[in-house]
Design a protein around this motif. Structure first.
Motif, mmCIF file in Angstrom:
data_model
loop_
_atom_site.group_PDB
_atom_site.id
_atom_site.type_symbol
_atom_site.label_atom_id
_atom_site.label_comp_id
_atom_site.label_asym_id
_atom_site.label_seq_id
_atom_site.Cartn_x
_atom_site.Cartn_y
_atom_site.Cartn_z
ATOM 1 N N ASP A 91 0.459 8.312 -2.161
ATOM 2 C CA ASP A 91 -1.010 9.214 -3.191
ATOM 3 C C ASP A 91 -1.563 10.376 -2.256
ATOM 4 O O ASP A 91 -2.004 11.568 -2.489
ATOM 5 C CB ASP A 91 -1.534 7.699 -3.861
ATOM 6 N N LYS A 92 -1.773 9.714 -1.180
ATOM 7 C CA LYS A 92 -2.564 10.505 0.047
ATOM 8 C C LYS A 92 -1.996 11.366 0.804
ATOM 9 O O LYS A 92 -2.869 11.921 1.650
ATOM 10 C CB LYS A 92 -3.694 9.369 0.688
ATOM 11 N N GLY A 93 -0.551 11.513 0.472
ATOM 12 C CA GLY A 93 0.391 12.218 1.597
ATOM 13 C C GLY A 93 0.740 11.529 2.744
ATOM 14 O O GLY A 93 1.221 12.629 4.216
ATOM 15 N N LEU A 94 0.691 9.984 3.139
ATOM 16 C CA LEU A 94 1.491 9.907 4.373
ATOM 17 C C LEU A 94 2.083 9.455 4.235
ATOM 18 O O LEU A 94 2.698 9.604 5.765
ATOM 19 C CB LEU A 94 0.221 8.415 4.629
ATOM 20 N N ASN A 110 0.018 4.469 -2.756
ATOM 21 C CA ASN A 110 -1.205 4.434 -2.545
ATOM 22 C C ASN A 110 -0.997 6.157 -0.994
ATOM 23 O O ASN A 110 -1.215 7.009 -0.910
ATOM 24 C CB ASN A 110 -2.537 3.191 -1.752
ATOM 25 N N ALA A 111 0.101 5.243 -0.268
ATOM 26 C CA ALA A 111 -0.076 6.164 0.697
ATOM 27 C C ALA A 111 0.961 7.263 0.778
ATOM 28 O O ALA A 111 0.627 8.558 1.161
ATOM 29 C CB ALA A 111 0.931 5.165 2.046
ATOM 30 N N GLN A 158 0.762 -1.271 0.050
ATOM 31 C CA GLN A 158 0.143 0.085 -0.037
ATOM 32 C C GLN A 158 0.651 1.050 0.309
ATOM 33 O O GLN A 158 0.345 2.377 0.154
ATOM 34 C CB GLN A 158 -0.632 -0.205 0.869
ATOM 35 N N ASP A 186 6.310 10.149 2.036
ATOM 36 C CA ASP A 186 6.530 11.260 0.843
ATOM 37 C C ASP A 186 7.809 10.011 -0.091
ATOM 38 O O ASP A 186 7.786 10.115 -1.411
ATOM 39 C CB ASP A 186 8.174 11.677 1.327
#
Length: 87
Positions: free
Chosen positions: A81-84, A78-79, A75, A86
């Protein structure tokens, strides 16, 4: 494998430079690994992170997180992409 690590380092340094140019405060780049922390690639990445921190007087630092620290390894994209994360 080494060429992919070199490419990762080039991309990461480029991103760090762009982030550093636009940031006025210290910038922390969170990177989650998909490998064991003792893997040679992670050791090299930590060395790279230490070098960047030294060259930028601590303005840019990397937080290198172990596998599955924030999200499962499948994941990570996706993380990012979501900014969780870098990287």
């Amino acid at each position: 494998m080494r060429s992919s690590i070199k490419q990762l380092l080039k991309v990461t340094l480029g991103a760090a430079a762009m982030i550093g140019m636009s940031a006025q405060a210290a910038t922390v780049i969170k990177v989650q690994s998909v490998l064991n922390n003792k893997a040679d690639e992670i050791v090299m990445l930590q060395d790279f992170a230490d070098t960047v921190a030294a060259l930028t007087d601590g303005e840019i630092t990397f937080e290198i997180l172990p596998n599955n620290a924030v999200v499962p390894s499948n994941q990570i994209i996706n993380a990012v992409d979501k900014g969780l994360l870098d990287g």
